[in-house]
Scaffold this motif. Structure first.
Motif, short mmCIF file in Angstrom:
data_model
loop_
_atom_site.label_atom_id
_atom_site.label_comp_id
_atom_site.label_asym_id
_atom_site.label_seq_id
_atom_site.Cartn_x
_atom_site.Cartn_y
_atom_site.Cartn_z
N LYS A 311 -13.41 -4.38 -5.91
CA LYS A 311 -12.89 -2.96 -5.77
C LYS A 311 -12.62 -1.91 -6.05
N ALA A 314 -12.55 1.67 -5.22
CA ALA A 314 -10.82 2.61 -5.58
C ALA A 314 -10.83 2.31 -7.02
N VAL A 441 -12.44 3.63 0.42
CA VAL A 441 -11.57 3.99 -0.25
C VAL A 441 -10.20 4.55 0.77
N ASP A 445 -5.85 0.74 -0.94
CA ASP A 445 -6.95 0.08 -1.59
C ASP A 445 -6.70 0.42 -3.09
N GLU A 448 -2.98 -0.43 -4.64
CA GLU A 448 -3.25 -2.00 -4.74
C GLU A 448 -3.97 -1.65 -6.66
#
Length: 486
Positions: A311, A314, A441, A445, A448
């Motif tokens: 991730k 993001a 992205v 995303d 979070e």
């Protein structure tokens, strides 16, 4: 703004020119002394060497020399220039216990004479050929940079080989450099940004090697011996961990020979002290360092995200919204434009080999430090709770995609990026894939990731006058320097 470590011991963006300058950013942010041999002739030669080429369509080659030295390479004959960036694993984390600053001392003295050349003759050779040669030590890497005109490549690579394999480390040169480093360290004792960076790393990493001052301390630097420096060179400068990136007007066969001649004589294996992974201290925590100056410096941050985290992009995008987007960031709007609390404020993702941070910095009038900390904390909490808007996400993605190639518009910038991508263990075609990764992205995303990064609050270090003394003139008596941690 993001970066692979360059957290040194002061707080300003030095940047190695990759999209994200991780270690290179932290070591400048929190500063390792980078000594560059910059001749006026070199600057003029490079400035006049025609417009910089566009590397948007550059195809990176994976070159392996006859002797087995690997490099990422872009051949470009637009200008008669060659730029090389390289790094060995093992920076300031390899300093012996009690002798912080050995790596920095090595980086600062390794070009002070080598082979049959003393310091003066060595630098005269560099100046005469307009060769730019520099070394630096970050927390995780010993790095080097070399730039030259094509016609001077043989001499440039030979001078680099000599520095790496037969540095003199003569006592007069070592003591001169030691004196310069000590002068910088003494100056840092009254520099609020340097004190904030030092305290932040101590707060974040405790007794981990990352908490040490990479440039050393007033106590450790005098204890460093030439034997310590030679041992560091022997243990760290080895082909096993070498990463190389080259951009310029040279063919693969010639470059392969140059790489073998330059690095081929180094030891095959490094002898590195293992460094454990570590997670930065959990927020919220706050530390205050009294210093009788009119402007208070505030450094803030917390645990970040590893570059290999699925991730990561993001986090990179939402970080642009919060504090990495310069004049368009939320922090700039809230702290500077809306409340007039500071001239500038920034925040960045940074990562090292064994940890990661987000970290930011601002300076404000002493009597408004409390208001500034409150504004920072409130805005960080707001993005953690709500995430960015769809418009903010779209604008961030558009900017990050459009700005990528502008950041890689010279040979040196592209070489720096290519080296950083290797250190970050990214694929060789990352430049081609990167915009698609940004596009992928989603708003969910980023929401979070905002909660994950900033939901716990901030580690905050405040350096300046005690609140009760904030309204007094700068020369008024202040409390004796001490550190308080909440």
């Amino acid at each position: 703004m993001a970066g692979q470590e360059a957290l040194g011991d002061g707080l300003s963006d030095q940047g190695h020119h990759a999209e994200a300058r991780g270690e290179a950013f932290v070591t400048h942010i929190l500063t390792l002394t980078r000594r560059a041999v910059l001749a006026a002739a070199a600057g003029l030669a490079f400035a006049l060497a025609a417009p910089a080429p566009s590397f948007a369509a550059a195809k990176i080659q994976h070159l392996i020399s006859p002797g087995g030295i690997e490099a990422w390479f872009v051949q470009d004959s637009t200008v008669p220039l060659i730029a090389m960036e390289y790094a060995f694993t093992g920076g300031a984390t390899q300093d012996p216990a009690g002798k912080a600053g050995v790596a920095n001392m090595v980086a600062s003295t390794i070009d002070e004479g080598s082979g049959d050349l003393d310091s003066k003759a060595f630098h005269e050779r560099l100046d005469r050929r307009a060769i730019e040669l520099s070394f630096s030590a970050t927390r995780d890497y010993f790095r080097g940079s070399l730039r030259m005109l094509k016609d001077n490549k043989d001499e440039a690579f030979e001078l680099l080989r000599m520095a790496l394999t037969s540095a003199h480390l003569d006592e007069p040169d070592v003591e001169r450099i030691r004196s310069q480093i000590m002068s910088n360290l003494r100056r840092d004792t009254t520099n609020p940004s340097a004190l904030a960076g030092k305290k932040f790393m101590e707060l974040a990493f405790g007794d981990h090697p990352y908490a040490r001052q990479a440039s050393g301390t007033l106590e450790s630097v005098p204890a460093i011996t030439t034997a310590d420096m030679r041992d560091y060179i022997r243990r760290v400068l080895a082909k096993e961990t070498l990463k190389v990136a080259v951009v310029g007007d040279v063919d693969p066969a010639t470059l392969g020979k140059l790489l073998d001649q330059t690095f081929g004589g180094l030891p095959a294996k490094a002898e590195l002290t293992p460094v454990p992974d570590v997670i930065a201290a959990k927020p919220p925590q706050r530390a205050f360092v009294p210093l009788d100056v009119p402007q208070t410096v505030i450094t803030f941050g917390g645990p970040g995200l590893a570059r290999h985290d699925p991730k990561f992009m993001a986090a990179y995008v939402v970080n642009h919204v919060l504090g990495g987007g310069g004049l368009s960031s939320r922090l700039y709007h809230e702290v500077r434009e809306k409340r007039g609390l500071a001239y500038s404020v920034y925040e960045a993702l940074v990562w090292m080999d064994h940890s990661a941070l987000f970290i930011g910095n601002t300076g404000t009038r002493a009597d408004r430090a409390g208001d500034t900390v409150e504004a920072l904390t409130r805005e960080v909490k707001r993005i953690a709770d709500e995430g960015p808007t769809q418009q903010e996400l779209d604008e961030a993605k558009s900017y990050l995609k459009g700005s990528q190639m502008l950041q890689l518009d010279t040979s040196s910038k592209l070489a720096g990026a290519m080296l950083q991508y290797q250190l970050d263990k990214l694929p060789i075609d990352y430049i081609e894939k990167r915009n698609a990764i940004v596009d992928a992205v989603t708003l969910e995303d980023t929401k979070e990731m905002a909660k994950r990064l900033w939901g716990q609050g901030l580690l905050t270090v405040i350096v300046g006058r005690a609140p009760q003394a904030a309204a007094q003139p700068a020369g008024a008596p202040a409390a004796a320097p001490a550190t308080k941690t909440e």
